[in-house]
Design an enzyme around this catalytic site. Structure first.
Site, PDB file in Angstrom:
ATOM      1  N   ASN A 175       0.816  -1.225   0.000  1.00 35.86           N
ATOM      2  CA  ASN A 175       0.000   0.000   0.000  1.00 35.86           C
ATOM      3  C   ASN A 175       0.848   1.273   0.000  1.00 35.86           C
ATOM      4  OD1 ASN A 175      -2.173  -1.626  -0.049  1.00 35.86           O
ATOM      5  ND2 ASN A 175      -2.887  -1.195   2.037  1.00 35.86           N
ATOM      6  N   CYS A 208     -16.685  -4.805  -7.120  1.00 36.05           N
ATOM      7  CA  CYS A 208     -17.016  -4.820  -5.698  1.00 36.05           C
ATOM      8  C   CYS A 208     -16.338  -6.009  -5.057  1.00 36.05           C
ATOM      9  CB  CYS A 208     -18.517  -4.914  -5.504  1.00 36.05           C
ATOM     10  SG  CYS A 208     -18.956  -5.051  -3.775  1.00 36.05           S
ATOM     11  N   ARG A 245     -16.529   1.068  -2.374  1.00 36.35           N
ATOM     12  CA  ARG A 245     -15.315   1.831  -2.643  1.00 36.35           C
ATOM     13  C   ARG A 245     -15.550   2.991  -3.612  1.00 36.35           C
ATOM     14  NH1 ARG A 245     -10.213  -2.247  -2.303  1.00 36.35           N
ATOM     15  NH2 ARG A 245      -9.332  -0.673  -0.987  1.00 36.35           N
ATOM     16  N   ASP A 277      -7.555  -4.031   7.501  1.00 34.19           N
ATOM     17  CA  ASP A 277      -6.838  -5.060   6.740  1.00 34.19           C
ATOM     18  C   ASP A 277      -6.371  -6.222   7.621  1.00 34.19           C
ATOM     19  OD1 ASP A 277      -7.211  -3.746   4.382  1.00 34.19           O
ATOM     20  OD2 ASP A 277      -5.209  -2.880   4.273  1.00 34.19           O
ATOM     21  N   ARG A 301      -2.006 -10.980  -4.805  1.00 30.13           N
ATOM     22  CA  ARG A 301      -2.050  -9.525  -4.975  1.00 30.13           C
ATOM     23  C   ARG A 301      -1.258  -8.818  -3.879  1.00 30.13           C
ATOM     24  NH1 ARG A 301      -7.198  -7.617  -3.852  1.00 30.13           N
ATOM     25  NH2 ARG A 301      -6.035  -5.694  -3.855  1.00 30.13           N
TER      26      ARG A 301
END
Ligand code: UD1
Length: 419
Positions: free
Chosen positions: A23, A116, A121, A306, A399
């Site tokens: 991030n 989604c 978001r 997270d 990811r």
């Protein structure tokens, strides 16, 4: 299709080096597109989301090389300000490129990142902030055409919610704008501080990153620098949860203690012994962990959304009932039905409260990763479960987790990836 297969029930005992923060790396790669020269970015994890960001950089004309975990971006030839829908959709946080494009070219053309996964978001906060900075936004054929005919201008932006992505986009858009910018109710995450550190090294004048009010004075241009991405605090929390679920002791090397403060207290309340020695974190786990009476996700420095899924997975076998309230995203319990297949006793209320009745033991099952952190939660549960768990749709895990199976193996787990 690839799966991860975990034979659970083995106590962990080992050490792992922490990867760089995804991030943090994503907005910093976007920022490198604003630099007229060669940026060298170290500690960039090897992840599909990072590859997606590199594809965007190449599309807009940057030359990008990867040497191990170092990404070298030459943005001197960047010339395109549009990002095709396919690249926008490959990674949800592609929207952070909009601020960089507007800053460099005075215009940008993107599609909504869409899809989604963990919630709606929306990007309304990003767009209204850009509009305040003089960017005219028109929707044409499903694309957002953004233009700053008189240049981007600094202004006062008060965010209705301390959105991480919106704060990043504002920072990117305003560093070379005309006039001062002040962001109030800015996100305070360490990844914001890392982005501001990178930009400041390049010549930006950002003060207060990491606090709720950020002041940005205009800079003329950004010069190329070398930068090292901060370690990934969420992946550190994931390994802590792995230890808590499987038992034993785990060491995570390369952490920043301060970034982990929002989670260490939770592990201690669960009965784990958490010790820091310089940049190393050691977690020792009791025979059975205790419930967490009440846990609520919050913007930093609160408990991170997270880490919610992995902590829920560890609490599935805690001694007693835990209650988790998800306050950031509206669809972040998609791992719950999968954990239930493994014998977890979890009921959700209104999609934002989960009541976790700790059971003695989970059992292996065939489960599906529904999103990145939810996929990691299934691995956490599997490590403590009896028998074999097969996790599919592991592209979600790829990811965000670098060398996941290898790292778990180093911690003493029985894990393999199969075709
Ligand atoms: C980032 C992180 C993600 C993390 C999240 C919260 C990256 C790549 N992703 O996501 O891992 O879970 O922060 O810590 O850094 N919102 C709006 N309008 C907007 C923007 C956001 O309503 O314009 C809402 C979102 O729907 C969500 C909340 O604000 O409910 C938080 O979102 P935000 O902080 O923006 O998260 P992301 O930047 O998407």
């Amino acid at each position: 299709m690839k799966n991860i297969v975990i034979n659970g029930g083995r106590k962990l005992d080992g050490s792992v080096s922490l990867q760089g923060s995804k991030n943090s790396a994503l907005p910093i790669l976007a920022a490198s597109a604003m630099v007229n020269g060669i940026s060298v970015i170290h500690n960039c994890p090897d992840l599909t989301d990072i590859s997606a960001a590199i594809k965007i950089l190449r599309y807009i004309g940057c030359k990008v090389k990867r040497e191990g975990n170092t990404v070298i971006v030459d943005a001197s030839c960047a010339g395109r300000f549009d990002i095709p829908e396919k690249l926008m959709r490959e990674m949800r946080s592609s929207i952070v490129f909009l601020g960089a494009l507007v800053s460099r070219f005075g215009r940008g053309s993107v599609t909504p990142p869409g899809g989604c996964e963990i919630g709606l978001r929306p990007i309304d906060l990003h767009l209204s902030a850009l509009q305040r900075m003089g960017v005219v936004i028109e929707e044409k054929n499903g694309r957002l055409e953004c233009n700053a005919p008189c240049g981007v201008r600094g202004c006062h932006i008060s965010l209705a919610f301390p959105s991480v992505g919106a704060t990043e986009n504002i920072l990117l858009a305003c560093v070379t704008a005309k006039g001062e910018t002040v962001i109030t109710n800015a996100a305070r995450e360490p990844e914001i501080v890392d982005l501001a550190d990178f930009l400041n090294r390049c010549g930006a004048r950002i003060r207060g990153a990491g606090q709720s009010v950020i002041h940005i004075s205009p800079a003329k241009e950004l010069v190329p620098v070398e930068h090292t991405i901060i370690p990934d605090r969420i992946i550190a929390s994931t390994y802590m949860a792995c230890a808590a679920a499987a038992g034993g002791a785990v060491s995570v090397k390369g952490v920043i203690r301060e970034h982990l403060m929002p989670v260490t207290g939770i592990f201690e309340t669960a009965g784990c012994n958490v010790m820091f020695s310089g940049r190393e974190l050691i977690v020792r786990v009791p025979r059975r962990i205790s419930r967490i009476r009440y846990l609520r996700t919050m913007p930093y420095p609160g408990f991170p959304t997270d880490a919610q899924a992995v902590v829920m997975a560890m609490l599935a076998t805690a001694n007693g009932t835990s209650v988790i309230t998800e306050k950031i995203f509206e669809n972040r319990f998609r791992h719950v039905p999968e954990l239930s297949k493994m014998g977890a006793d979890i009921r959700t209320e209104n999609g934002c409260v989960a009541v976790v009745e700790g059971v003695e033991r989970l059992r292996g099952a065939k489960v599906t990763a529904t999103d990145l952190r939810g996929g990691c939660a299934l691995a956490v549960a599997a490590l403590g479960a009896e028998g074999e768990t097969v996790i599919d749709s592991i592209h979600h895990i790829d990811r965000g987790c670098e060398n996941f199976e290898l790292c778990l193996t180093q911690l003493g787990a029985d894990v393999k990836r199969i075709q």
